[in-house]
Motif scaffolding. Structure first.
Motif, PDB file in Angstrom:
ATOM      1  N   ASP A 515       0.851  -1.191   0.000  1.00 20.02           N
ATOM      2  CA  ASP A 515       0.000   0.000   0.000  1.00 20.02           C
ATOM      3  C   ASP A 515       0.887   1.242   0.000  1.00 20.02           C
ATOM      4  O   ASP A 515       2.108   1.156  -0.140  1.00 20.02           O
ATOM      5  N   ASP A 516       0.292   2.425   0.176  1.00 20.06           N
ATOM      6  CA  ASP A 516       1.050   3.675   0.123  1.00 20.06           C
ATOM      7  C   ASP A 516       2.083   3.790   1.239  1.00 20.06           C
ATOM      8  O   ASP A 516       3.036   4.566   1.142  1.00 20.06           O
ATOM      9  N   ASN A 517       1.886   3.051   2.330  1.00 17.41           N
ATOM     10  CA  ASN A 517       2.822   3.082   3.458  1.00 17.41           C
ATOM     11  C   ASN A 517       3.844   1.946   3.392  1.00 17.41           C
ATOM     12  O   ASN A 517       4.501   1.633   4.373  1.00 17.41           O
ATOM     13  N   HIS A 518       3.916   1.286   2.229  1.00 20.27           N
ATOM     14  CA  HIS A 518       4.842   0.188   1.989  1.00 20.27           C
ATOM     15  C   HIS A 518       4.530  -1.038   2.859  1.00 20.27           C
ATOM     16  O   HIS A 518       5.411  -1.859   3.145  1.00 20.27           O
ATOM     17  N   ASN A 519       3.302  -1.185   3.285  1.00 18.86           N
ATOM     18  CA  ASN A 519       2.867  -2.377   4.010  1.00 18.86           C
ATOM     19  C   ASN A 519       2.160  -3.321   3.037  1.00 18.86           C
ATOM     20  O   ASN A 519       1.443  -2.874   2.138  1.00 18.86           O
ATOM     21  N   THR A 520       2.368  -4.627   3.201  1.00 18.38           N
ATOM     22  CA  THR A 520       1.731  -5.600   2.312  1.00 18.38           C
ATOM     23  C   THR A 520       0.220  -5.577   2.520  1.00 18.38           C
ATOM     24  O   THR A 520      -0.259  -5.730   3.639  1.00 18.38           O
ATOM     25  N   ARG A 521      -0.513  -5.381   1.412  1.00 22.56           N
ATOM     26  CA  ARG A 521      -1.974  -5.356   1.527  1.00 22.56           C
ATOM     27  C   ARG A 521      -2.622  -6.585   0.890  1.00 22.56           C
ATOM     28  O   ARG A 521      -3.783  -6.885   1.125  1.00 22.56           O
ATOM     29  N   GLY A 522      -1.849  -7.296   0.052  1.00 19.82           N
ATOM     30  CA  GLY A 522      -2.408  -8.470  -0.608  1.00 19.82           C
ATOM     31  C   GLY A 522      -1.344  -9.214  -1.390  1.00 19.82           C
ATOM     32  O   GLY A 522      -0.167  -8.837  -1.401  1.00 19.82           O
TER      33      GLY A 522
END
Length: 624
Positions: A515-522
């Protein structure tokens, strides 16, 4: 199949004691056993016996041939059986899962001025040993206390008579923790008296020591030496606290071990209490594997044989919860190891029976706790893998490999490969790569190179082993993953798929969409973004794999960066050529360590003389 004819070989078996070894078609050792009568024991495996249990039936069905070794006695057969089990770790033997070595307190009586030290082995020398103890922490604390109490030397200097007084005493003398025999402050006779007092103390005779310290404390107080009296008081309290802890005392002063077990359908835990000189000094538990179709008595038998074949200390008495086969033979064997008579007893009433029952309760608690831990671990590992399988529509997912790139502005491009099998890291299969063809910050090009090298190497190894008619297990890159995990999304996945297509390999590739915060979203798989519950064990496992690949790459990059920095600066120091530079790089992890090193520390490096060491030191301390 071999030409081994079981029926004919069974007829040749002698009516003598010995050891038999069962093999399968691949020459793998399936089972090792001992027998009082080889003829009767080995033949029993090949009779049609109803109700022998699925585990033994399975083992018998795999036997291709057997061999045997005749011995002079049952005791010899017992020793040989233990050695062969340790050597081959047969699948169908109930095995003790333990690789520990237990610490002893060693008094080096053969030395001119004996020391008290920790030892992991009990040798047949002139030293006196106390233990074994369950943990090294207790041993280190006890040794530290004894050395302070009796002011014994802790250094390993030989201190021959002609050398005494030639060197200055160490810090321990100045802080009043060593009697300094090295400069003759204490005679050999007086020092040996201290050693004997220390041995008496280690034997658990605290009373005399407490009286001695109490008198010393009063004397110092009367002389108004309150600071010294306070130190003696602290040591007095330490001894008193130790003696209080040792009040779990048996009815006699014998050395004994108390052994009991707890089990369920698939696991068993054996609990051992250690009693030395009548005092409980600790406990330890052990896991036993392959217990299906094995009775409690047989589990205890296997534990006793395997554990006491590996420990040098044999107690005077061994208390167990139920009788075991060949008890008299094992007593004879352990008595030979102990070099004096020992006994194996099964108490039914009294204090001894209560100790066995206490050991059993502890084993049951450990087993219950372990089962909870196993359930949690299963959810985190194989359970998480199952979730990923279902999410991606895969089957047979066991091995996952993840890759990551690390650099700083394209400087020193490196890559990591981490491997997880059944949801747990397999660190022996981790690999690291330094880029050969890519310069500058191009992660896609780096990823293409590392994947190409990884799988090309694997294919070449497979072909080479095939030509040599060797198993693929001997290759370091031959085992391919069931799933490749990429740290990025579509771009990274497409790079991997292109490499696999060129090499004609069919391996699923899954990316991690950020995502925009560089966290895995999928997950990105087969051109589709698949949402995943961030609270699920499957997501947590993917995150752990991702973090591990990142960590491994960064650590490799940092190590190369430090060495590169050391190399570049050391080149500017007069007197430091290629060989000395390499020696410094081997001895120090970073340039900061070289900068902070003293002249003496630098002189400890191979090839660094005092003049060169002083030159290096001056180079880094010009300003000061």
């Amino acid at each position: 199949m071999s030409e081994f004819k079981v029926d004919e070989e069974l007829k040749k078996l002698p009516h003598e004691p010995g050891v038999y070894i069962m093999h399968d078609e691949q020459d793998t050792v399936l089972y090792v056993g001992k027998a009082k009568d080889l003829h009767n024991r080995v033949r029993s495996y090949f009779r049609k016996i109803v109700g022998r249990g699925p585990q033994i039936a399975k083992m018998v069905s795999l036997i291709d041939y057997f061999e045997y070794i005749v011995t002079d006695s049952e005791v010899e057969a017992l020793v040989l059986e233990n050695n062969l089990i340790k050597e081959h770790s047969p699948k169908y033997n109930t095995m003790l899962k333990d690789g520990k070595t237990y610490p002893y307190i060693k008094v080096t009586l053969s030395e001119e001025f004996p020391r008290i030290i920790l030892s992991r082995q009990m040798k047949k020398d002139k030293a006196k040993y106390f233990g074994p103890y369950p943990t090294g922490v207790a041993v280190k604390e006890t040794i530290e206390l004894v050395n302070k109490l009796f002011m014994l030397k802790t250094c390993n200097k030989a201190l021959l008579p002609k050398e005494i007084g030639k060197e200055r005493p160490c810090l321990n003398y100045h802080i009043n923790q060593c009697s300094a025999p090295c400069i003759g402050k204490v005679s050999k006779e007086e020092y040996n008296e201290r050693v004997l007092e220390a041995i008496d103390f280690l034997n658990g005779n605290y009373k005399d020591t407490l009286v001695k310290f109490e008198q010393k404390m009063k004397q110092l107080s009367e002389e108004l030496r309150f600071e010294e009296a306070a130190k003696v008081r602290d040591m007095y309290n330490s001894i008193k606290a130790l003696s209080e802890r040792q009040k779990i005392t048996a009815y006699d002063e014998e050395d004994k071990d108390i052994v009991a077990l707890a089990r369920n359908e698939s696991d068993a835990v054996v609990q051992v209490f250690f009693v030395r000189n009548g005092r409980m000094i600790g406990r330890e538990h052990f896991h036993m594997t392959d217990i299906l179709d094995v009775s409690n008595s047989e589990i205890l038998l296997n534990f006793v044989k395997q554990y006491y074949s590996g420990t040098p200390f044999i107690p005077r008495e061994l208390l167990i919860e139920e009788d075991i086969e060949d008890r008299e033979i094992i007593e004879q064997w352990l008595s030979m190891k102990r070099e004096s008579r020992m006994y194996i007893n099964i108490p039914k009433i009294g204090q001894k029976e209560k100790l066995v029952e206490l050991a059993k309760k502890n084993a049951q608690m450990i087993l219950s706790k372990d089962m909870e831990e196993i359930k949690k671990k299963k959810a985190r590992t194989t359970g998480a893998v199952k979730e990923i399988e279902e999410k991606l529509g895969l089957t047979g997912l066991t091995r996952m490999e993840a890759f990551d790139i690390s650099n700083i502005g394209g400087f020193l491009n490196v890559a990591s490969m981490v491997v997880f099998e059944n949801g747990s890291p397999k660190k022996t299969d981790y690999r690291k790569f330094r880029m050969k063809t890519v310069e500058g910050p191009d992660d896609y090009a780096c990823m293409k190179e590392v994947l190409t090298r990884r799988f090309t190497h694997g294919l070449e190894e497979k072909e080479e082993l095939k030509q040599k008619e060797l198993s693929e297990k001997y290759g370091s890159f031959t085992k391919f993953p069931d799933l490749i995990l990429m740290d990025g999304g579509r771009g990274q996945v497409n790079i991997a798929l292109k490499v696999l297509e060129e090499l004609r390999l069919n391996i699923p590739v899954c990316g991690m969409v950020k995502d925009d915060n560089h966290n895995t979203r999928g997950l990105y798989y087969q051109n589709i973004e698949i949402p995943i519950d961030r609270r699920s064990e499957g997501f947590k496992l993917i995150t752990r794999i991702q973090d591990e690949a990142h960590r491994f790459a960064i650590e490799y990059h940092r190590s190369l960066r430090n060495k590169n920095e050391v190399k570049s600066i050391l080149d500017d120091i007069p007197g430091v050529g290629p060989s000395r530079r390499k020696a410094l790089m081997r001895s120090f992890d970073s340039i900061d360590e070289v900068k902070e090193a003293s002249v003496e520390r630098l002189m400890g490096v191979d090839g660094i003389t005092r003049n060169v060491a002083e030159g290096i030191y001056s180079f880094f301390h010009k300003e000061s």
